[in-house]
Design a protein around this motif. Structure first.
Motif, PDB file in Angstrom:
ATOM      1  N   TYR A  51      68.697 -89.566 -26.339  1.00  0.00           N
ATOM      2  CA  TYR A  51      69.230 -88.235 -26.624  1.00  0.00           C
ATOM      3  C   TYR A  51      68.202 -87.541 -27.504  1.00  0.00           C
ATOM      4  N   THR A  52      67.814 -86.358 -27.123  1.00  0.00           N
ATOM      5  CA  THR A  52      66.732 -85.720 -27.884  1.00  0.00           C
ATOM      6  C   THR A  52      66.837 -84.206 -27.828  1.00  0.00           C
ATOM      7  N   THR A  53      66.276 -83.573 -28.831  1.00  0.00           N
ATOM      8  CA  THR A  53      66.288 -82.111 -28.950  1.00  0.00           C
ATOM      9  C   THR A  53      65.135 -81.552 -28.122  1.00  0.00           C
ATOM     10  N   SER A  54      65.386 -81.362 -26.837  1.00  0.00           N
ATOM     11  CA  SER A  54      64.289 -80.969 -25.953  1.00  0.00           C
ATOM     12  C   SER A  54      64.659 -79.762 -25.111  1.00  0.00           C
ATOM     13  N   GLN A  55      63.633 -79.000 -24.762  1.00  0.00           N
ATOM     14  CA  GLN A  55      63.792 -77.880 -23.837  1.00  0.00           C
ATOM     15  C   GLN A  55      63.631 -78.342 -22.389  1.00  0.00           C
ATOM     16  N   ASN A  56      63.273 -79.634 -22.176  1.00  0.00           N
ATOM     17  CA  ASN A  56      62.915 -80.076 -20.825  1.00  0.00           C
ATOM     18  C   ASN A  56      63.027 -81.602 -20.703  1.00  0.00           C
ATOM     19  N   PRO A  57      64.243 -82.093 -20.511  1.00  0.00           N
ATOM     20  CA  PRO A  57      64.431 -83.552 -20.534  1.00  0.00           C
ATOM     21  C   PRO A  57      63.642 -84.302 -19.456  1.00  0.00           C
ATOM     22  N   HIS A  58      63.484 -83.720 -18.267  1.00  0.00           N
ATOM     23  CA  HIS A  58      62.729 -84.435 -17.249  1.00  0.00           C
ATOM     24  C   HIS A  58      61.250 -84.572 -17.617  1.00  0.00           C
ATOM     25  N   VAL A  59      60.709 -83.555 -18.254  1.00  0.00           N
ATOM     26  CA  VAL A  59      59.310 -83.632 -18.670  1.00  0.00           C
ATOM     27  C   VAL A  59      59.142 -84.742 -19.706  1.00  0.00           C
ATOM     28  N   ILE A  60      60.095 -84.822 -20.633  1.00  0.00           N
ATOM     29  CA  ILE A  60      60.024 -85.878 -21.647  1.00  0.00           C
ATOM     30  C   ILE A  60      60.096 -87.249 -20.971  1.00  0.00           C
ATOM     31  N   ARG A  61      61.023 -87.392 -20.018  1.00  0.00           N
ATOM     32  CA  ARG A  61      61.169 -88.695 -19.373  1.00  0.00           C
ATOM     33  C   ARG A  61      59.880 -89.078 -18.643  1.00  0.00           C
ATOM     34  N   LEU A  62      59.316 -88.115 -17.915  1.00  0.00           N
ATOM     35  CA  LEU A  62      58.095 -88.415 -17.157  1.00  0.00           C
ATOM     36  C   LEU A  62      56.953 -88.812 -18.086  1.00  0.00           C
ATOM     37  N   LEU A  63      56.739 -88.004 -19.123  1.00  0.00           N
ATOM     38  CA  LEU A  63      55.611 -88.281 -20.024  1.00  0.00           C
ATOM     39  C   LEU A  63      55.812 -89.607 -20.749  1.00  0.00           C
ATOM     40  N   MET A  64      57.017 -89.820 -21.234  1.00  0.00           N
ATOM     41  CA  MET A  64      57.259 -91.029 -22.023  1.00  0.00           C
ATOM     42  C   MET A  64      57.197 -92.282 -21.156  1.00  0.00           C
ATOM     43  N   CYS A  65      57.757 -92.195 -19.962  1.00  0.00           N
ATOM     44  CA  CYS A  65      57.782 -93.376 -19.088  1.00  0.00           C
ATOM     45  C   CYS A  65      56.399 -93.664 -18.507  1.00  0.00           C
ATOM     46  N   ALA A  66      55.758 -92.613 -17.990  1.00  0.00           N
ATOM     47  CA  ALA A  66      54.538 -92.842 -17.217  1.00  0.00           C
ATOM     48  C   ALA A  66      53.314 -93.006 -18.108  1.00  0.00           C
ATOM     49  N   PHE A  67      53.284 -92.324 -19.246  1.00  0.00           N
ATOM     50  CA  PHE A  67      52.036 -92.287 -20.020  1.00  0.00           C
ATOM     51  C   PHE A  67      52.111 -93.017 -21.350  1.00  0.00           C
ATOM     52  N   VAL A  68      53.313 -93.165 -21.905  1.00  0.00           N
ATOM     53  CA  VAL A  68      53.396 -93.732 -23.253  1.00  0.00           C
ATOM     54  C   VAL A  68      53.913 -95.167 -23.207  1.00  0.00           C
ATOM     55  N   LEU A  69      55.111 -95.353 -22.704  1.00  0.00           N
ATOM     56  CA  LEU A  69      55.754 -96.657 -22.816  1.00  0.00           C
ATOM     57  C   LEU A  69      55.687 -97.485 -21.538  1.00  0.00           C
ATOM     58  N   GLY A  70      55.273 -96.892 -20.434  1.00  0.00           N
ATOM     59  CA  GLY A  70      55.188 -97.664 -19.194  1.00  0.00           C
ATOM     60  C   GLY A  70      56.534 -98.171 -18.712  1.00  0.00           C
ATOM     61  N   LEU A  71      57.523 -97.295 -18.714  1.00  0.00           N
ATOM     62  CA  LEU A  71      58.858 -97.686 -18.260  1.00  0.00           C
ATOM     63  C   LEU A  71      59.141 -97.050 -16.905  1.00  0.00           C
ATOM     64  N   PRO A  72      59.950 -97.735 -16.054  1.00  0.00           N
ATOM     65  CA  PRO A  72      60.319 -97.110 -14.781  1.00  0.00           C
ATOM     66  C   PRO A  72      61.306 -95.969 -15.025  1.00  0.00           C
ATOM     67  N   GLU A  73      61.040 -94.817 -14.421  1.00  0.00           N
ATOM     68  CA  GLU A  73      61.880 -93.650 -14.703  1.00  0.00           C
ATOM     69  C   GLU A  73      63.348 -93.877 -14.367  1.00  0.00           C
ATOM     70  N   HIS A  74      63.597 -94.677 -13.335  1.00  0.00           N
ATOM     71  CA  HIS A  74      65.000 -94.834 -12.948  1.00  0.00           C
ATOM     72  C   HIS A  74      65.794 -95.676 -13.944  1.00  0.00           C
ATOM     73  N   LYS A  75      65.104 -96.278 -14.895  1.00  0.00           N
ATOM     74  CA  LYS A  75      65.797 -97.051 -15.919  1.00  0.00           C
ATOM     75  C   LYS A  75      65.946 -96.250 -17.220  1.00  0.00           C
ATOM     76  N   VAL A  76      65.518 -95.020 -17.190  1.00  0.00           N
ATOM     77  CA  VAL A  76      65.532 -94.215 -18.416  1.00  0.00           C
ATOM     78  C   VAL A  76      66.275 -92.910 -18.157  1.00  0.00           C
ATOM     79  N   ARG A  77      67.248 -92.669 -19.007  1.00  0.00           N
ATOM     80  CA  ARG A  77      67.998 -91.407 -18.947  1.00  0.00           C
ATOM     81  C   ARG A  77      67.667 -90.618 -20.199  1.00  0.00           C
ATOM     82  N   VAL A  78      67.287 -89.378 -20.016  1.00  0.00           N
ATOM     83  CA  VAL A  78      67.013 -88.517 -21.169  1.00  0.00           C
ATOM     84  C   VAL A  78      68.025 -87.387 -21.177  1.00  0.00           C
TER      85      VAL A  78
END
Lengths: 786, 263
Positions: free
Chosen positions: A221-248
């Motif tokens: 849960y986060t204070t964001s203007q764009n939850p999908h962008v956060i999920r993509l950046l965090m999963c793909a570039f930072v933490l290496g998590l599969p997007e389908h396992k992460v809900r933002v």
């Protein structure tokens, strides 16, 4: 006649009921059973080498779950930049790593060094005080021009210098530009600063992350203007998590203004720590932390030169800007001084030769990124200030000088890469002159002077590129993302509609305005349509809200999806009415057969879609459609603003007596919401012009680190505004003909205020060319007495 | 905030006893102290709130005509209750902070803290008031001893402040744009036996009297008397919001406006 519903109606903002009665659900309102709390230990030194961190005492403190340092994130990705800018020689920008917690060096006051997760926030703070950190202090890199010199202290030791990129747009041939200036009848030059700002949304940033061992799934849960962008950046570039396992989830968000676009280290940290600690983890920024960790805005230092011929036609424009990026590249920071700034240097004018030069600098300050307007206010400010100075130097009327140089033929290809599809700058200026009662100014000035005050009038124009953006174009320019948006229109069996949108509303009124569009297209009551946004598990992949794009881009997707729904519903209606689909008309929520009195109601058709007993075999049951929309061009809102100020000659105090905005936003869905957006933008623009100043001392300490020293505009700093948006040239390439209105006020107002103050001072016989923002009483008085 | 004990005595004597403890600290309205605690910049062992002490609250007119204000009286109460007995001081109180601040902050807390940009020190010094504590009476001229420094001893409580009421008085406050404390505030009081002018916000030494202006105005109470008088910028505060020279200039302007308001 004003409409009372649908497109064009000033429907009251339905979301305000919950916001104004304390029923909003903000991220800090979310508490997860068993959650632990994070406190970040942040650097109080602007630049230094970390020689030792000892967390052993902290780890033994009561209630401490775990203490993290940069070491825990070795092998984990850093915070990514979403836009690769190519410099004037074709080389990619210098892109230093941005670790989640500092590794090796601290680079700005506020840089997180360690994080303590504990049973309570107080215990986390206690433990953080027990962490021993040794830092070998280095000289702070602050002045951008000095930072660009050979031999300057390096913010990032692995880079060749502090210049992220040296970029250029427009005319490449320096000889040609020099020739234009050599042949000019008049050249006006102006040095100016676009002051650094802190967005200060009312709600500070918050992140709450949880992890399920059972399903290996995360929720952030986060204070964001764009939850999908956060999920993509965090999963793909930072933490290496599969997007389908992460809900933002970005629930109600209390103001963004750009600063909540970006993916922040604290979000990635909480997500990482939730698994590492096997406990939900919550972080709520204090206001003090916000000042030193939210991305700042603006901070450009510019020299601009305008060449005019003997008839006062603009013949050339050249700018040299140093843009401060701060210590690290924030998510979209690299795009702001370049593609969101250089491309706007033509403004509303047909200047044939334009050259824009930008050096983006790393310094030991908080990262700088998009803030309401993002690059476009910086462009508008320079241009409209130099035009005003030229008018004063030439002794010509500043409005006439602008009108003479307006672009009047559309589409218009600017020398700086944009194609304006439509506009009517003279028409908008006509509206301004009438709405601002400019003909009555002389009398008002005389009245002010009789009261011992100086009165000034400032006028300026602006244009902005909104509705970002055609993905293929921004991709060529270096964007590492597409900039389409998406909407799913889900019609329920009883005819009510849920619209899942990729845009995120955090003050823009989407929950009211978007249903007006869908309801109008179908002919049903607005209350039958509800917007769902802010949750990646509920909405299609959208790019979120910024750059005044929501209605122009996501709204277009919503229109496309609604059209698909209507098309399908017509097939069902044709079956029920035993008529040809081509003969079915939809009006006021009734499907009828053209030329007959046979009809079936919207609700009967939707019920049939889900209870398909009597149903066309070739049509799938259900009534739900998704559309993605990628715009064909930017949209180009434009306008003209007028500000009247009084200046107290004894103290330099400026008061805004009158402010008028004439905007061309194309078609308008909800005039009241548009008024509100313009009001808010002007408020922030006046804040920049008169009050707000994010300042560092020579050691890189933040001087304006709280509201005691950072002056936010308050109600009594602002006048009542006149807002006119009756000048309407609809956008030519999106289905609603809309352009976007969210940033206009913040873009258009600062030069109007500055121009007005200078007009006032000059009317008092004091020749003052320029005062940097914010024009505090002290600065104005000093300028009057220098 | 660190942990601390909290006491809320109902008499001055009990408060004095509670303050005798090691690292005990008095709490008025908490408008400075509470933010300081939240930032962990202070760590008192015990906070002794004086807000429950009835004898330290309220505004009353004494037999000699002076106005006595209890140390725990909020700014909002002074603004309302001194409006008829000492209107200029009530107006000063009504301009402090915002309604939330005015309904928590107290005169005793403000005067004891002696923030260089606070309003009350100007009103107290400009009026030539007397600070009454649990042990003694201190003249305003002896009380303020520089930025955040006063004559108060450890554990001493301001129980009231007694103001002689001038023939005319005015507080002219120029706002610091962010905090809305006084960038410069001038309190001018005209008594039968002379004029007092006190400035806050301006000096690195905290609130001060502008004696040259007082002398000039004692000779001739009109704005022209101030012509040619200047404050030396040397000891003025220079910061983000205004240079030393600007503050020195504002003292003159605010003094002139106070004279106009009293004329």
């Amino acid at each position: 006649m004003p409409k009372d519903s649908g497109i064009g109606a000033s429907s009251k903002r339905r979301e305000d009921v919950r916001f104004l009665t304390g029923a909003g659900n903000y991220t800090d309102d979310i508490n997860v059973h068993g959650q632990a709390y994070v406190h970040f230990l942040r650097s109080d030194i602007a630049h230094g080498r970390i020689t030792n961190i000892d967390t052993s005492a902290a780890e033994g403190m009561p209630g401490v779950v775990k203490v993290f340092t940069g070491k825990d994130f070795e092998g984990v990705g850093g915070m990514p930049c979403g836009w690769e800018v190519t410099d004037r020689h074709g080389a990619p920008m210098q892109e230093p790593p941005h670790p989640i917690l500092a590794q090796g060096k601290v680079r700005h006051v506020g840089d997180p060094i360690a994080a303590v997760v504990a049973d309570s926030l107080a215990l986390a703070r206690d433990a953080a005080e027990a962490i021993e950190v040794d830092i070998e202090e280095l000289p702070a890199v602050l002045d951008m021009k000095a930072a660009a010199q050979d031999g300057a202290t390096l913010v990032h030791d692995d880079l060749k210098n502090n210049i992220c990129y040296d970029w250029h747009l427009g005319e490449e041939d320096n000889d040609k530009v020099n020739e234009v200036f050599a042949n000019a009848a008049h050249v006006t030059t102006l040095d100016l600063v676009n002051n650094r700002l802190v967005a200060n949304p009312m709600e500070p940033r918050v992140a709450v992350a949880e992890y399920s061992r059972g399903t290996d799934e995360y929720t952030l849960y986060t204070t964001s203007q764009n939850p999908h962008v956060i999920r993509l950046l965090m999963c793909a570039f930072v933490l290496g998590l599969p997007e389908h396992k992460v809900r933002v989830v970005a629930p109600d968000v209390g103001g963004g203004f750009g600063t909540k676009i970006f993916h922040y280290a604290e979000e990635a940290f909480c997500t990482f720590a939730a698994k590492a600690c096997n406990r939900p983890v919550k972080w709520t920024s204090s206001r003090s932390e916000a000042f030193m960790s939210d991305a700042h805005g603006r901070d450009h230092v510019t020299t601009i030169e305008l060449a005019l011929d003997a008839e006062n036609n603009f013949t050339g424009l050249r700018t040299n800007t140093h843009a401060n990026l701060g210590a690290y590249l924030s998510t979209f920071s690299s795009s702001v001084p370049t593609w969101l700034h250089g491309t706007l240097m033509a403004g509303n004018y047909k200047t044939p030769v334009i050259q824009v030069n930008v050096r983006a600098m790393f310094t030991n300050t908080v990262p700088v990124d998009a803030y309401r307007g993002a690059g476009r206010p910086e462009a508008t400010f320079q241009l409209e200030r130099v035009i005003d100075k030229a008018a004063r130097e030439l002794g010509v009327d500043p409005i006439a000088l602008r009108r003479q140089n307006f672009i009047t033929q559309f589409p218009y290809d600017t020398p700086v890469a944009l194609t304006y599809d439509t506009g009517d700058y003279n028409g908008t200026m006509d509206k301004l002159e009438a709405a601002a009662d400019l003909s009555g100014f002389a009398a008002r000035r005389a009245q002010s002077e009789a009261n011992g005050k100086l009165r000034g009038l400032g006028v300026n124009c602006y244009i902005e590129a909104c509705g970002i953006a055609p993905s293929n174009i921004v991709g060529m320019l270096g964007a590492r993302a597409g900039l389409y948006d998406a909407a799913t229109v889900r019609v329920n069996a009883t005819g009510s509609i849920s619209v899942m949108v990729g845009a995120h509303s955090h003050g823009q009124g989407h929950e009211t305005a978007f249903p007006q569009v869908v309801a109008d297209m179908i002919g049903i009551d607005e209350s039958m349509v509800e917007i769902v946004h802010g949750d990646t598990s509920k909405i299609p992949f959208g790019m979120g809200t910024y750059g005044s794009r929501s209605l122009a881009v996501c709204g277009s997707a919503m229109v496309k999806a609604t059209e698909k729904v209507i098309d399908k519903a017509k097939k069902i209606a044709a079956h029920l009415l035993e008529a040809s689909e081509a003969d079915i008309e939809l009006k006021d929520g009734q499907f009828s057969v053209a030329g007959t009195d046979k009809s079936v109601a919207w609700g009967d058709v939707t019920l049939t879609a889900y209870v398909p007993h009597n149903y066309p075999l070739e049509v799938e049951p259900g009534l739900e459609e998704t559309a993605f929309y990628d715009p064909a061009n930017f949209t180009f809102p434009a306008g003209a603003y007028a500000c009247e100020v009084e200046v107290d000659p004894e103290t330099g105090q400026v008061s805004i007596e009158k402010f008028t905005a004439a905007d061309d936003f194309g078609n308008i869905v909800n005039p009241m919401i548009v008024d509100g957006q313009v009001h808010g933008g002007i408020g922030q623009g006046i804040g920049q012009a008169l009050l707000e100043n994010c300042a560092y001392d020579e050691n890189g300490q933040l001087l304006s680190a709280s509201f005691m020293d950072y002056a936010m505009p308050r109600a009594d700093d602002l006048p009542f505004y006149e807002v006119d948006h009756s000048s309407q040239t609809p956008c030519t390439h999106n289905p609603l003909g809309v352009k976007g209105c969210g940033e206009a006020g913040a873009i258009g107002s600062p030069p109007a205020v500055v121009n007005a103050v200078l007009d006032a001072l000059n009317s008092g016989g004091k020749a003052v060319d320029h005062i940097d923002m914010p024009m505090s009483p002290s600065r104005v008085w000093t300028a009057m007495h220098s | 905030m660190y942990n601390f004990d909290f006491e809320k005595p109902s008499t001055i004597a009990d408060a004095v006893a509670a303050l005798a403890g090691e690292d005990a600290q008095a709490l008025g309205g908490g408008q400075t102290l509470i933010p300081t605690l939240k930032q962990r910049l202070a760590a008192p062992s015990t906070l002794v709130s004086v807000s429950g002490i009835a004898e330290m609250k309220g505004v009353c007119v004494e037999d000699d005509g002076s106005v006595a204000i209890g140390g725990a009286t909020t700014h909002a109460d002074v603004a309302a209750d001194a409006a008829s007995s000492y209107p200029a001081l009530a107006a000063l109180a009504g301009q402090i902070g915002d309604p939330a601040v005015r309904n928590r902050g107290t005169i005793g807390g403000s005067v004891a803290n002696n923030d260089p940009a606070a309003c009350y020190p100007a009103g107290v010094l400009g009026s030539g008031a007397t600070i009454v504590t649990n042990t003694r009476q201190i003249a305003a001229d002896d009380f303020f001893q520089g930025m955040f420094t006063t004559a108060l001893e450890e554990g001493e409580i301001i129980t009231s402040v007694r103001f002689p009421v001038p023939q005319a008085a005015s507080y002219q406050k120029f706002l610091q744009p962010a905090s809305r404390f006084a960038l410069v505030g001038v309190y001018l009081a005209r008594f039968a036996d002379g004029v007092r002018v006190a400035a806050t916000g301006a000096s690195e030494d905290g609130v001060f009297r502008w004696s040259e202006a007082e002398e000039a105005l004692n000779k001739e109470f009109r704005t022209d008397a101030l012509l040619g008088l200047h404050i030396n910028p040397m000891n003025m505060i220079g910061d983000l919001h205004g240079s030393k020279e600007y503050r020195a200039h504002l003292v003159s302007v605010m003094t002139k406006r106070a004279v106009e308001a009293c004329s």
